[in-house]
Design a protein around this motif. Structure first.
Motif, PDB file in Angstrom:
ATOM      1  N   UNK A  35       0.839  -1.206   0.000  1.00  0.00           N
ATOM      2  CA  UNK A  35       0.000   0.000   0.000  1.00  0.00           C
ATOM      3  C   UNK A  35       0.874   1.256   0.000  1.00  0.00           C
ATOM      4  N   UNK A  36       1.917   1.249   0.835  1.00  0.00           N
ATOM      5  CA  UNK A  36       2.818   2.407   0.908  1.00  0.00           C
ATOM      6  C   UNK A  36       3.549   2.623  -0.411  1.00  0.00           C
ATOM      7  N   UNK A  37       4.004   1.527  -1.033  1.00  0.00           N
ATOM      8  CA  UNK A  37       4.691   1.633  -2.308  1.00  0.00           C
ATOM      9  C   UNK A  37       3.777   2.150  -3.402  1.00  0.00           C
ATOM     10  N   UNK A  38       2.543   1.650  -3.421  1.00  0.00           N
ATOM     11  CA  UNK A  38       1.578   2.130  -4.407  1.00  0.00           C
ATOM     12  C   UNK A  38       1.234   3.595  -4.188  1.00  0.00           C
ATOM     13  N   UNK A  39       1.079   3.973  -2.917  1.00  0.00           N
ATOM     14  CA  UNK A  39       0.788   5.377  -2.590  1.00  0.00           C
ATOM     15  C   UNK A  39       1.924   6.284  -3.045  1.00  0.00           C
ATOM     16  N   UNK A  40       3.149   5.835  -2.890  1.00  0.00           N
ATOM     17  CA  UNK A  40       4.299   6.633  -3.319  1.00  0.00           C
ATOM     18  C   UNK A  40       4.254   6.886  -4.824  1.00  0.00           C
ATOM     19  N   UNK A  41       3.858   5.878  -5.584  1.00  0.00           N
ATOM     20  CA  UNK A  41       3.739   6.054  -7.031  1.00  0.00           C
ATOM     21  C   UNK A  41       2.642   7.027  -7.414  1.00  0.00           C
ATOM     22  N   UNK A  42       1.504   6.916  -6.749  1.00  0.00           N
ATOM     23  CA  UNK A  42       0.387   7.833  -7.022  1.00  0.00           C
ATOM     24  C   UNK A  42       0.767   9.260  -6.643  1.00  0.00           C
ATOM     25  N   UNK A  43       1.429   9.407  -5.497  1.00  0.00           N
ATOM     26  CA  UNK A  43       1.843  10.731  -5.048  1.00  0.00           C
ATOM     27  C   UNK A  43       2.810  11.366  -6.044  1.00  0.00           C
ATOM     28  N   UNK A  44       3.742  10.571  -6.544  1.00  0.00           N
ATOM     29  CA  UNK A  44       4.700  11.092  -7.516  1.00  0.00           C
ATOM     30  C   UNK A  44       3.983  11.615  -8.757  1.00  0.00           C
ATOM     31  N   UNK A  45       3.032  10.856  -9.260  1.00  0.00           N
ATOM     32  CA  UNK A  45       2.303  11.299 -10.448  1.00  0.00           C
ATOM     33  C   UNK A  45       1.488  12.550 -10.162  1.00  0.00           C
TER      34      UNK A  45
END
Length: 200
Positions: A35-45
């Protein structure tokens, strides 16, 4: 009043896709690191559209110095977020990450993500080493904009082809906004070079 409205609009375009992705039912049975890794990707975009806006001083209330400083800060945050995104995927599924790095992933969206990540890291590295490399400003700008185009193209295709935690409508709007603000920044950069070019 107009400045406040612009900032509220920008904040909404960033926050809404992130919030909707965190509310996705697909996260119910996932590990915290995933979840944290996916959130990091969404945040970057979600943060990416700020970069062209800051580079062209399109956001009100910021001086040129403040805009450049924030542009560098967000650039560092993008690199960190993407790194954590990949780390989260590595911890939860190392074989998938290895397949992507070896260009043999059966999921094409992963290769687009690799393109975006590679261009982002290369851009950050060249920017950090611009002084030691003694790159001329005009050359650096061309390289920086070219790599930014790869980052944005790879990110948008990567995101749109994934049926994951990002809500489809907000993801599409975020992708469109990212492409439009970069196209606007590119057009403004081209116009400024044409104006600065001496007449023959």
């Amino acid at each position: 009043m107009r400045s406040a409205a612009i900032w509220l609009w920008v904040a909404a375009l960033i926050v809404v896709p992130v919030a909707l992705s965190l509310a996705s039912p697909l996260l119910q049975w996932r590990d915290p690191i995933y979840i944290a890794g996916g959130f990091a990707g969404v945040l970057a975009m979600a943060l990416m559209p700020l970069q062209p806006l800051l580079a062209t001083q399109a956001l009100p209330g910021l001086s040129a110095f403040q805009g450049r400083k924030l542009h560098r800060l967000i650039g560092a945050l993008l690199v960190t977020s993407v790194g954590f995104h990949v780390l989260g995927l590595w911890i939860t599924s190392p074989p998938d990450v290895v397949d992507v790095l070896l260009l043999r992933s059966p999921t094409p969206f992963a290769l687009w993500g690799l393109l975006a990540m590679g261009a982002l890291f290369l851009s950050a590295g060249i920017t950090a080493l611009r002084g030691p490399l003694r790159l001329r400003w005009k050359l650096w700008r061309v390289v920086h904009l070219s790599l930014a185009a790869l980052v944005i193209t790879g990110t948008v295709v990567h995101a749109l082809r994934i049926e994951g935690t990002m809500e489809p409508v907000s993801k599409a709007l975020l992708s469109l906004w990212l492409v439009l603000v970069f196209a606007g920044a590119l057009a403004k950069s081209t116009r400024s070079r044409a104006i600065a070019r001496p007449k023959l």
